[in-house]
Design a protein around this motif. Structure first.
Motif, PDB file in Angstrom:
ATOM      1  N   ALA A 164       0.829  -1.211   0.000  1.00 15.11           N
ATOM      2  CA  ALA A 164       0.000   0.000   0.000  1.00 15.11           C
ATOM      3  C   ALA A 164       0.859   1.255   0.000  1.00 15.11           C
ATOM      4  N   GLU A 165       2.085   1.152   0.501  1.00 19.17           N
ATOM      5  CA  GLU A 165       3.007   2.281   0.488  1.00 19.17           C
ATOM      6  C   GLU A 165       3.921   2.242  -0.741  1.00 19.17           C
ATOM      7  N   ASP A 166       3.635   1.339  -1.693  1.00 17.54           N
ATOM      8  CA  ASP A 166       4.395   1.246  -2.944  1.00 17.54           C
ATOM      9  C   ASP A 166       5.884   1.045  -2.662  1.00 17.54           C
ATOM     10  N   LEU A 167       6.163   0.145  -1.739  1.00 15.49           N
ATOM     11  CA  LEU A 167       7.523  -0.118  -1.281  1.00 15.49           C
ATOM     12  C   LEU A 167       7.971  -1.472  -1.820  1.00 15.49           C
ATOM     13  N   ASP A 168       9.168  -1.528  -2.378  1.00 13.24           N
ATOM     14  CA  ASP A 168       9.643  -2.764  -3.003  1.00 13.24           C
ATOM     15  C   ASP A 168      10.200  -3.769  -1.993  1.00 13.24           C
ATOM     16  N   ILE A 169      10.880  -3.270  -0.961  1.00 21.76           N
ATOM     17  CA  ILE A 169      11.531  -4.155   0.014  1.00 21.76           C
ATOM     18  C   ILE A 169      11.323  -3.594   1.412  1.00 21.76           C
ATOM     19  N   VAL A 170      11.039  -4.488   2.365  1.00 22.76           N
ATOM     20  CA  VAL A 170      10.993  -4.139   3.777  1.00 22.76           C
ATOM     21  C   VAL A 170      12.039  -4.979   4.501  1.00 22.76           C
ATOM     22  N   PHE A 171      12.959  -4.318   5.195  1.00 20.42           N
ATOM     23  CA  PHE A 171      13.916  -5.020   6.043  1.00 20.42           C
ATOM     24  C   PHE A 171      13.361  -5.030   7.463  1.00 20.42           C
ATOM     25  N   ASN A 172      12.952  -6.218   7.922  1.00 19.14           N
ATOM     26  CA  ASN A 172      12.437  -6.381   9.287  1.00 19.14           C
ATOM     27  C   ASN A 172      13.632  -6.544  10.216  1.00 19.14           C
ATOM     28  N   THR A 173      14.021  -5.430  10.844  1.00 17.44           N
ATOM     29  CA  THR A 173      15.224  -5.436  11.674  1.00 17.44           C
ATOM     30  C   THR A 173      14.888  -5.948  13.071  1.00 17.44           C
ATOM     31  N   LEU A 174      15.116  -7.239  13.271  1.00 15.32           N
ATOM     32  CA  LEU A 174      14.816  -7.889  14.541  1.00 15.32           C
ATOM     33  C   LEU A 174      15.671  -7.290  15.637  1.00 15.32           C
ATOM     34  N   VAL A 175      15.032  -7.027  16.783  1.00 12.09           N
ATOM     35  CA  VAL A 175      15.733  -6.380  17.882  1.00 12.09           C
ATOM     36  C   VAL A 175      14.996  -6.692  19.170  1.00 12.09           C
ATOM     37  N   ASN A 176      15.699  -6.491  20.283  1.00  8.31           N
ATOM     38  CA  ASN A 176      15.064  -6.768  21.572  1.00  8.31           C
ATOM     39  C   ASN A 176      14.107  -5.663  21.973  1.00  8.31           C
ATOM     40  N   LYS A 177      13.052  -6.038  22.683  1.00  8.22           N
ATOM     41  CA  LYS A 177      12.215  -5.096  23.439  1.00  8.22           C
ATOM     42  C   LYS A 177      12.245  -5.604  24.863  1.00  8.22           C
ATOM     43  N   GLU A 178      12.989  -4.906  25.738  1.00  8.93           N
ATOM     44  CA  GLU A 178      13.378  -5.458  27.019  1.00  8.93           C
ATOM     45  C   GLU A 178      14.124  -6.788  26.793  1.00  8.93           C
ATOM     46  N   GLN A 179      13.795  -7.837  27.561  1.00  8.62           N
ATOM     47  CA  GLN A 179      14.567  -9.074  27.460  1.00  8.62           C
ATOM     48  C   GLN A 179      14.194  -9.938  26.267  1.00  8.62           C
ATOM     49  N   ARG A 180      13.122  -9.610  25.574  1.00  7.79           N
ATOM     50  CA  ARG A 180      12.626 -10.465  24.506  1.00  7.79           C
ATOM     51  C   ARG A 180      13.009  -9.922  23.128  1.00  7.79           C
ATOM     52  N   ILE A 181      12.921 -10.759  22.131  1.00  6.82           N
ATOM     53  CA  ILE A 181      13.061 -10.340  20.736  1.00  6.82           C
ATOM     54  C   ILE A 181      11.772 -10.776  20.051  1.00  6.82           C
ATOM     55  N   PRO A 182      10.787  -9.872  19.944  1.00  5.12           N
ATOM     56  CA  PRO A 182       9.437 -10.297  19.539  1.00  5.12           C
ATOM     57  C   PRO A 182       9.365 -11.069  18.229  1.00  5.12           C
ATOM     58  N   ASP A 183      10.231 -10.758  17.255  1.00  3.53           N
ATOM     59  CA  ASP A 183      10.147 -11.430  15.950  1.00  3.53           C
ATOM     60  C   ASP A 183      11.233 -12.475  15.752  1.00  3.53           C
ATOM     61  N   ILE A 184      11.755 -13.030  16.852  1.00  2.00           N
ATOM     62  CA  ILE A 184      12.864 -13.969  16.718  1.00  2.00           C
ATOM     63  C   ILE A 184      12.488 -15.185  15.877  1.00  2.00           C
ATOM     64  N   GLU A 185      11.203 -15.537  15.857  1.00  2.00           N
ATOM     65  CA  GLU A 185      10.794 -16.692  15.055  1.00  2.00           C
ATOM     66  C   GLU A 185      10.986 -16.452  13.562  1.00  2.00           C
ATOM     67  N   TYR A 186      11.125 -15.187  13.162  1.00  2.05           N
ATOM     68  CA  TYR A 186      11.304 -14.867  11.744  1.00  2.05           C
ATOM     69  C   TYR A 186      12.764 -14.620  11.382  1.00  2.05           C
ATOM     70  N   ALA A 187      13.686 -14.852  12.327  1.00  8.35           N
ATOM     71  CA  ALA A 187      15.098 -14.696  12.010  1.00  8.35           C
ATOM     72  C   ALA A 187      15.490 -15.721  10.951  1.00  8.35           C
ATOM     73  N   GLY A 188      16.303 -15.291  10.009  1.00  7.32           N
ATOM     74  CA  GLY A 188      16.729 -16.193   8.948  1.00  7.32           C
ATOM     75  C   GLY A 188      17.587 -15.456   7.947  1.00  7.32           C
ATOM     76  N   THR A 189      17.956 -16.158   6.902  1.00  5.79           N
ATOM     77  CA  THR A 189      18.831 -15.582   5.882  1.00  5.79           C
ATOM     78  C   THR A 189      18.163 -15.478   4.517  1.00  5.79           C
ATOM     79  N   GLN A 190      16.892 -15.841   4.437  1.00  3.50           N
ATOM     80  CA  GLN A 190      16.169 -15.798   3.174  1.00  3.50           C
ATOM     81  C   GLN A 190      14.992 -14.835   3.275  1.00  3.50           C
ATOM     82  N   PRO A 191      14.581 -14.223   2.169  1.00  5.28           N
ATOM     83  CA  PRO A 191      13.345 -13.440   2.194  1.00  5.28           C
ATOM     84  C   PRO A 191      12.182 -14.279   2.701  1.00  5.28           C
ATOM     85  N   ASP A 192      11.269 -13.644   3.412  1.00  6.61           N
ATOM     86  CA  ASP A 192      10.151 -14.361   4.011  1.00  6.61           C
ATOM     87  C   ASP A 192       9.260 -14.958   2.928  1.00  6.61           C
ATOM     88  N   PRO A 193       8.705 -16.162   3.156  1.00  3.64           N
ATOM     89  CA  PRO A 193       7.806 -16.784   2.164  1.00  3.64           C
ATOM     90  C   PRO A 193       6.582 -15.939   1.838  1.00  3.64           C
TER      91      PRO A 193
END
Length: 851
Positions: free
Chosen positions: A483-512
């Protein structure tokens, strides 16, 4: 209408104005945008505002039981609603003005107290259940939240900022006399320093004991890292008692059980998401009550203690569920028939491209009552700042894929539509009537420059999930980016306090979930409150751990790993490394912080730099220019630091973006090939960072990232430049070695400029094109419009660029970094200390060799 590029460039060629750098008096921007609820004097408003302050959402956000347990009152779409738990019929109780949240039903059933956001403040109001009459209770201009009736119904407890600007609990009699709040406990300043929080303690989320003698709440005495723990204290005074020590992350909302022996609250407790936990009121070992990879929050016991009602974002937005105890049966409080207070109609909105095909976009709809509206299933987002000269409240919006149906009051409605930076912003007024849907089609009109379609856009700094109201999924993230006409989104995984909310999406390939048009790519942000934050794009092996350092009071208190160490590890995986949201206004005057920008630049660790991001663009650019003046090649990048599951969004995604010329790709490239080509283009400096202006710049046949060699006597270089923007700018400039070398004349509406000219070169350096506005503009939800190309680099007689002033500046900066690193005791062992000091020493040697 945008004039043709050819006509405009011919007109503007003669109007480029060379400016002597010595005579250039640059005016700094004077933005009028200020934070929402600016009266709150607590650091990091993008945390407390989203995670503590109630937000406008399509789904429910908070609730309360009726005294007999037969019904709930809840906040939804900025109004209060009442619904019997055995019925699908929901009755709207309030419809503004403003937005209503956090209802609490009085023990006698006669009155509901709630918080209303209106007139730049949040005040307490009461609603007479029988008559529907609303009455304002507070008028202090502060932020008044979480009002709770005492069990006897003669008092309330609530949180307010009116006294100090900080969140404190107050109690007040509700006997019909003067409303006179009394502070619950004395103000207290902790002896320790705190990075994210005021030195003064705060108090949040009061809940009465069943006998009315005590309150359980959240506070943070001597807590250096976190919002605080669960405490209880007698209303009459005395010392507080610790019930549960943990990081409650603004979201706990404890509720004291009817029998007095149990407390329930929302906690992430070693996980990535908030679920319900239960503990004895006297303390002890807590246990989880619910499980899942989503958030459950705002829990409330039923009057008989046999049920718990709560809000869940499992489906994305908030939905109310009721949990039976014992047994564990859960059922959703679904709405089959909403009953509105006033006449409503439906807007059937269609969005198309220039060829009439449905297209996704970002939409803002304001009803005849001045409130914002969205489809029932949409995620409503709100700007984090706004200019009070432009509007009474912050801009709210949602994303839709070509079509949207919105229920809103009858009368005139305002519709605004955006589609990224390569389309004009569209405004419409439509008259909403009852009965059949009112239909409106908005056609998006492209704005572009010749050759610009070869550039690919990306947001290099997005947090898909970061502790916000919503639960984002890769599919939803890709849809918003489209909707924002954006070609690529880099989901920069990072901690929020002690957790990393998107750690399940960590990887080396573009998301399916990626599509042919939009890639979602995992990345990483390395967090440290000392050295500055790093973006790591294109890791090819694994996520780097630890993801953060220098967190006081934790097992990761050490200054090691420092940023050079992390950058080395990322480069070993083939990633590019950049400094993100580098500097805020005023940093130029006291830049000598511990940020390791000069260290990593000297060591060759900095591939890109967020010149456009969650910081001040001019202040950040000043530091970037100093580094370029010393011969370092650092690409410009744009990254929003969007927290995409926030309702009070720093965003939207793609607000700050990077355009890259990726080079030739084979026909039908794979997602990996597309990602790698884009990253290679960024590494090579073929980039533009912007939040509005689109830029084309050519210097003697070279674009951004290019190289030009001249003989010892130098020479004259020809440049061609053009700019087009969806928002007005008032400066378009050629920058040579940090100084304005020429300006371009803008057209009447300040959205287009084009010119060509020459520039004399006598020494090595760099040249780029930038555009900016000295004022904020309503089309851009950012400080002010700003865009810059990466430089074209010019070498004279093979010599590198040099500046003695900037060399001394960096050496002075390194002195302070070294002093902090050398005097600090925050290391696990001597080897860590020597590594950090060794990296600083190597950087110093680079600057000293530049004599």
């Amino acid at each position: 209408m945008i004039r043709s590029f050819a006509a405009a460039i011919l007109l503007a060629f003669a109007l480029a104005i060379p400016v002597n750098a010595q005579d250039q008096a640059q005016s700094e921007p004077q933005p009028g945008r200020e934070p929402v609820l600016r009266q709150v004097d607590v650091p990091h408003n993008y945390y407390w505002r989203e995670m503590y302050i109630p937000q406008l959402t399509s789904g429910a956000s908070s609730l309360s039981w009726s005294p007999d347990g037969s019904a709930l009152v809840y906040s939804m779409q900025g109004s209060l609603w009442r619904q019997d738990i055995a019925s699908g019929e929901a009755f709207q109780l309030t419809a503004g003005p403003g937005y209503d949240y956090q209802p609490d039903w009085s023990p006698d059933g006669s009155t509901i107290i709630f918080s209303r956001y209106d007139e730049d403040a949040i005040e307490l109001w009461t609603l007479d259940v029988a008559s529907g009459a609303a009455r304002r209770l507070t008028s202090n201009g502060g932020v008044n939240l979480e009002a709770r009736w005492s069990p006897s119904g003669d008092r309330i407890a609530f949180v307010s900022t009116f006294a100090t600007g900080r969140f404190r609990i107050f109690t007040a009699a509700m006997d019909g006399g003067a409303f006179e709040p009394v502070q619950f406990s004395p103000e207290r300043e902790s002896a320790i320093s705190r990075y994210y929080y005021s030195t003064f303690d705060h108090e949040l989320s009061p809940s009465w004991s069943p006998d009315g003698s005590e309150i359980i709440y959240v506070t943070n005495p001597e807590t250096g890292y976190g919002t605080g723990s669960l405490w209880r204290r007698a209303v009459a005074g005395g010392e507080p008692q610790l019930v549960r020590e943990e990081e409650t992350s603004w979201r706990a909302r404890p509720d004291w059980g009817p029998g007095g022996s149990r407390i329930i609250w929302s906690s992430y407790a070693g996980r990535q998401w908030h679920q319900l936990w239960i503990v004895n009121a006297a303390g002890g070992l807590p246990i989880p009550l619910t499980y899942g990879d989503f958030d459950i929050f705002s829990p409330r016991w039923s009057p008989d203690g046999r049920h718990i009602a709560f809000v869940s974002n499992e489906s994305g937005d908030g939905r109310i569920e009721i949990l039976d105890l014992p047994g564990g049966a859960r059922r959703e409080l679904a709405i089959s028939a909403p009953v509105y207070l006033h006449d409503v109609g439906t807007l059937a909105l269609t969005l198309t491209d220039e060829d009439g095909r449905p297209v996704a976009a970002r939409i803002s709809v304001t009803g005849s009552d001045g409130r914002s509206y969205a489809p029932e299933t949409a995620m409503i987002h709100a700007d984090d700042n706004f200019d009070r000269a432009d509007r009474a409240q912050e801009q709210r919006y949602f994303h839709a894929n070509g079509h949207a149906g919105i229920t809103l009051p009858v009368g005139p409605a305002e519709v605004t539509v955006w589609r990224g930076l390569e389309h004009a912003v569209e405004h419409r007024t439509v008259d909403i009537r009852p009965g059949p849907a009112t239909r409106l089609t908005v056609q998006m009109q492209p704005i572009t420059l010749p050759g610009f379609d070869a550039w690919q856009s990306a947001d290099v700094h997005v947090h898909m999930n970061y502790g916000g109201s919503y639960r984002m999924t890769p599919e939803r993230m890709v849809a918003q980016a489209a909707a924002e006409d954006l070609d690529i989104v880099f989901n920069t995984l990072v901690n929020k306090e002690q957790r990393i909310p998107d750690i399940e999406y960590a990887g080396t390939q573009p998301d399916p979930a990626s599509t042919a048009d939009t890639l979602l790519v995992p990345a990483q942000e390395f967090h440290t409150s000392v050295w500055g934050h790093l973006g790591l794009l294109g890791l090819t092996s694994h996520f780097l751990l630890p993801d953060y350092s220098s967190y006081p009071g934790t097992g990761l208190f050490s200054l090691f790993p420092d940023n050079p160490t992390i950058a080395d590890l990322a480069h070993q995986q083939g990633a590019v490394v950049g400094y993100v949201h580098p500097f805020d206004p005023g940093a130029e005057a006291n830049t000598y912080s511990t940020h390791q920008v000069p260290v990593d630049a000297a060591l060759g660790n900095m591939d890109y730099y967020e010149t456009v991001g969650f910081a001040d663009f001019h202040t950040s650019a000043d530091i970037w220019y100093r580094l370029l003046n010393l011969g370092f090649r650092i690409s410009a990048a744009g990254g929003t630091d969007a927290m995409a599951n926030y309702a009070s969004l720093r965003g939207p995604v793609g607000l700050n973006r990077t355009y890259v010329l990726p080079g030739e790709l084979a026909e039908g490239p794979s997602p990996v090939e597309r990602r790698d080509a884009w990253i290679a283009g960024l590494r090579a400096g073929r980039s533009i960072a912007t939040n509005a202006p689109l830029l084309v710049f050519d210097l003697n046949g070279e674009g951004p990232g290019g190289d030009i060699s001249l003989p010892a006597e130098g020479g004259e270089l020809e440049w061609t430049a053009a700019m087009i923007s969806l928002a007005r700018v008032d400066h378009v400039e050629i920058i040579h070695n940090g100084q304005v070398a020429a300006t371009l004349t803008l057209d009447a509406d300040g959205k287009f400029a084009a010119a060509r000219g020459t520039i004399p070169i006598s020494e090595s350096g760099w040249i780029l094109l930038r555009a900016w506005s000295s004022e904020d503009q309503p089309e851009v939800l950012d400080l002010y419009p700003y865009g810059t190309t990466s430089p074209v680099y010019v070498s004279v007689d093979g010599k590198p660029a040099r500046s003695e002033e900037d060399r001394q500046y960096m050496l002075t900066w390194i002195d302070l970094i070294e002093q902090h690193a050398r005097t600090s005791e925050d290391y696990n062992d001597a080897a860590e200390r020597e590594t950090v000091l060794g990296n600083i020493a190597r950087a110093r040697a680079v600057y000293e060799a530049m004599r």
